[in-house]
Motif scaffolding. Structure first.
Motif, mmCIF file in Angstrom:
data_model
loop_
_atom_site.group_PDB
_atom_site.id
_atom_site.type_symbol
_atom_site.label_atom_id
_atom_site.label_comp_id
_atom_site.label_asym_id
_atom_site.label_seq_id
_atom_site.Cartn_x
_atom_site.Cartn_y
_atom_site.Cartn_z
ATOM 1 N N THR A 49 -5.934 0.968 -0.691
ATOM 2 C CA THR A 49 -5.115 1.739 -0.990
ATOM 3 C C THR A 49 -3.985 1.725 -1.947
ATOM 4 O O THR A 49 -3.182 2.630 -2.378
ATOM 5 C CB THR A 49 -4.387 2.810 0.194
ATOM 6 N N SER A 50 -3.931 0.403 -2.516
ATOM 7 C CA SER A 50 -2.602 0.127 -3.284
ATOM 8 C C SER A 50 -3.202 -0.527 -4.407
ATOM 9 O O SER A 50 -3.881 -1.716 -4.608
ATOM 10 C CB SER A 50 -2.032 -0.975 -2.426
ATOM 11 N N PRO A 51 -3.215 0.010 -5.653
ATOM 12 C CA PRO A 51 -3.673 -0.639 -6.784
ATOM 13 C C PRO A 51 -2.907 -1.865 -7.261
ATOM 14 O O PRO A 51 -3.268 -2.964 -7.886
ATOM 15 C CB PRO A 51 -3.397 0.558 -7.972
ATOM 16 N N SER A 66 -13.935 0.100 -2.680
ATOM 17 C CA SER A 66 -13.219 1.046 -3.653
ATOM 18 C C SER A 66 -11.727 0.879 -3.663
ATOM 19 O O SER A 66 -11.293 0.334 -2.718
ATOM 20 C CB SER A 66 -13.635 2.617 -3.164
ATOM 21 N N THR A 67 -11.230 1.390 -4.679
ATOM 22 C CA THR A 67 -9.603 1.332 -4.479
ATOM 23 C C THR A 67 -8.936 2.808 -5.049
ATOM 24 O O THR A 67 -9.771 3.573 -5.692
ATOM 25 C CB THR A 67 -9.294 0.390 -5.524
ATOM 26 N N ALA A 68 -7.874 3.075 -4.331
ATOM 27 C CA ALA A 68 -6.974 3.895 -5.096
ATOM 28 C C ALA A 68 -6.679 3.713 -6.324
ATOM 29 O O ALA A 68 -6.598 2.617 -6.669
ATOM 30 C CB ALA A 68 -5.727 4.001 -4.141
ATOM 31 N N ALA A 69 -6.649 4.753 -7.019
ATOM 32 C CA ALA A 69 -6.537 4.534 -8.580
ATOM 33 C C ALA A 69 -4.947 5.101 -8.921
ATOM 34 O O ALA A 69 -4.535 6.062 -8.292
ATOM 35 C CB ALA A 69 -7.316 5.448 -9.235
ATOM 36 N N ALA A 70 -4.380 4.550 -10.020
ATOM 37 C CA ALA A 70 -3.006 5.082 -10.433
ATOM 38 C C ALA A 70 -3.366 6.226 -11.485
ATOM 39 O O ALA A 70 -4.462 6.471 -11.901
ATOM 40 C CB ALA A 70 -2.265 3.983 -11.250
ATOM 41 N N ALA A 71 -2.110 6.734 -11.944
ATOM 42 C CA ALA A 71 -2.303 7.967 -12.604
ATOM 43 C C ALA A 71 -2.516 7.211 -14.090
ATOM 44 O O ALA A 71 -1.879 6.301 -14.331
ATOM 45 C CB ALA A 71 -0.782 8.499 -12.872
ATOM 46 N N VAL A 116 -8.927 -1.933 6.016
ATOM 47 C CA VAL A 116 -8.220 -1.295 4.649
ATOM 48 C C VAL A 116 -7.094 -2.040 4.223
ATOM 49 O O VAL A 116 -6.334 -2.404 5.223
ATOM 50 C CB VAL A 116 -7.700 0.276 5.233
ATOM 51 N N ILE A 117 -6.779 -2.176 3.043
ATOM 52 C CA ILE A 117 -5.686 -2.867 2.701
ATOM 53 C C ILE A 117 -4.705 -1.982 2.118
ATOM 54 O O ILE A 117 -5.059 -1.328 1.251
ATOM 55 C CB ILE A 117 -6.026 -3.979 1.489
ATOM 56 N N ALA A 118 -3.327 -2.074 2.705
ATOM 57 C CA ALA A 118 -2.611 -0.900 2.360
ATOM 58 C C ALA A 118 -1.197 -1.644 1.976
ATOM 59 O O ALA A 118 -0.881 -2.739 2.365
ATOM 60 C CB ALA A 118 -2.232 -0.041 3.342
ATOM 61 N N VAL A 142 -1.027 -3.769 6.357
ATOM 62 C CA VAL A 142 -0.129 -3.330 5.570
ATOM 63 C C VAL A 142 0.849 -4.734 5.085
ATOM 64 O O VAL A 142 0.996 -5.458 5.735
ATOM 65 C CB VAL A 142 1.025 -2.383 6.298
ATOM 66 N N LEU A 143 0.565 -4.629 3.890
ATOM 67 C CA LEU A 143 1.377 -5.659 3.148
ATOM 68 C C LEU A 143 2.529 -5.528 2.200
ATOM 69 O O LEU A 143 2.466 -4.262 1.554
ATOM 70 C CB LEU A 143 0.329 -6.665 2.244
#
Length: 315
Positions: A49-51, A66-71, A116-118, A142-143
């Motif tokens: 969840t962290s680009p 998969s990964t969350a994407a930035a704007a 999940v890596i957050a 969570v890191l």
């Protein structure tokens, strides 16, 4: 055995015989910023969840789904993947978990990840949702990449995914490349300041503990922060102390300046700023770019910083 396709992959292949020795067995308990997570086996479906952490996951070659994407912007490709690792992510078939770092509960649950890596900090933090995810028994760690440098983060991810050997090899490979570059460089006397110049309308000076500062320290530079007597003028403080444009000259005390996300074009803009005209670094012309991918430091962008900086000081 997988084919080694890069220098890092080659270094990792050399370490494979030691992986079993590094593994402390499964199940294992992972302590993280939001508690403890017990993992029964190495995860096979990881999502980020962290680009800002995705580059490290890719460098460790964990099975990233998969990964969350930035704007989408100058730092990303059209999918919102940071440029320093976008090609690698696409080559490995990594999908967009959700765009623009807008947390999407349904998308995360649908991914059915076994890890999940957050992030605990930054614009991609999902701390507001972590307790709910834990209540639903979603396996999340969570890191904090603001408080820990990328090599420490790599070690944490390595242990959580069974990729400890890769984390060690990656760190050693990076240090070797920094040492090789440093050996050929002539470092100017004095200290240096790392400046975030007009980045989305803000102005900041790096603390000596920032991730970018540690890369420069590895090359032999001494990074200095703002004067202590300016603390009362700081508007925000994280890895950087943010300050007004008019107070920026007094906040820059280094004999040389490196510009965060800087290019040759941004160096010229900095040198032409009349507010900064009396800075010693401007007068001497000792202003340099850190490179366009230096905003978030991971293995890939760290190497990019070295490749950008070294030629300025190598004959």
């Amino acid at each position: 055995m997988p084919t080694c396709r890069s220098d890092l992959a080659f270094a990792l292949c050399l370490c494979l015989p030691t992986m079993a020795l590094a593994d402390d067995g499964w199940p294992r308990t992972i302590h993280h910023e939001a508690g403890d997570l017990v993992l029964d086996a190495p995860p096979e479906r990881v999502v980020s969840t962290s680009p800002s952490l995705t580059g490290t996951l890719l460098a460790l070659d964990v099975p990233l789904q998969s990964t969350a994407a930035a704007a989408v912007g100058p730092l990303t490709d059209d999918d919102g993947f940071f440029l320093q690792w976008a090609d690698i992510a696409h080559d490995r078939g990594v999908q967009v978990l959700y765009p623009q770092m807008t947390f999407d509960f349904e998308a995360l649950l649908a991914a059915d990840a076994d890890l999940v890596i957050a992030s605990a900090s930054g614009g991609d933090s999902i701390m507001d949702y972590v307790s709910e995810l834990q209540a639903m028994e979603v396996p999340v760690i969570v890191l904090d990449y603001a408080r820990n440098d990328w090599t420490q983060i790599a070690a944490q991810i390595g242990r959580a995914t069974g990729h400890e050997a890769e984390a060690t090899a990656m760190t050693e490979d990076f240090q070797a490349r920094a040492a090789e570059a440093a050996a050929a460089m002539t470092i100017p006397e004095g200290s240096v300041s790392i400046v975030s110049y007009n980045f989305v309308g803000t102005y900041g000076v790096s603390k000596p503990i920032s991730a970018q500062a540690q890369v420069l320290e590895g090359l032999g530079f001494t990074v200095t922060g703002i004067p202590e007597d300016m603390r009362g003028l700081v508007q925000q403080s994280r890895e950087y102390d943010f300050i007004s444009h008019e107070n920026l000259p007094a906040a820059i005390t280094g004999d040389s300046v490196f510009l965060l996300n800087g290019t040759e074009e941004s160096v010229q803009t900095f040198l032409a700023d009349p507010v900064l005209a009396n800075l010693p670094a401007v007068k001497s012309g000792q202003v340099y770019p850190l490179g366009p991918f230096s905003f978030r430091v991971d293995y890939y962008s760290g190497l990019g910083i070295i490749d950008t900086v070294a030629p300025y000081f190598t004959e």
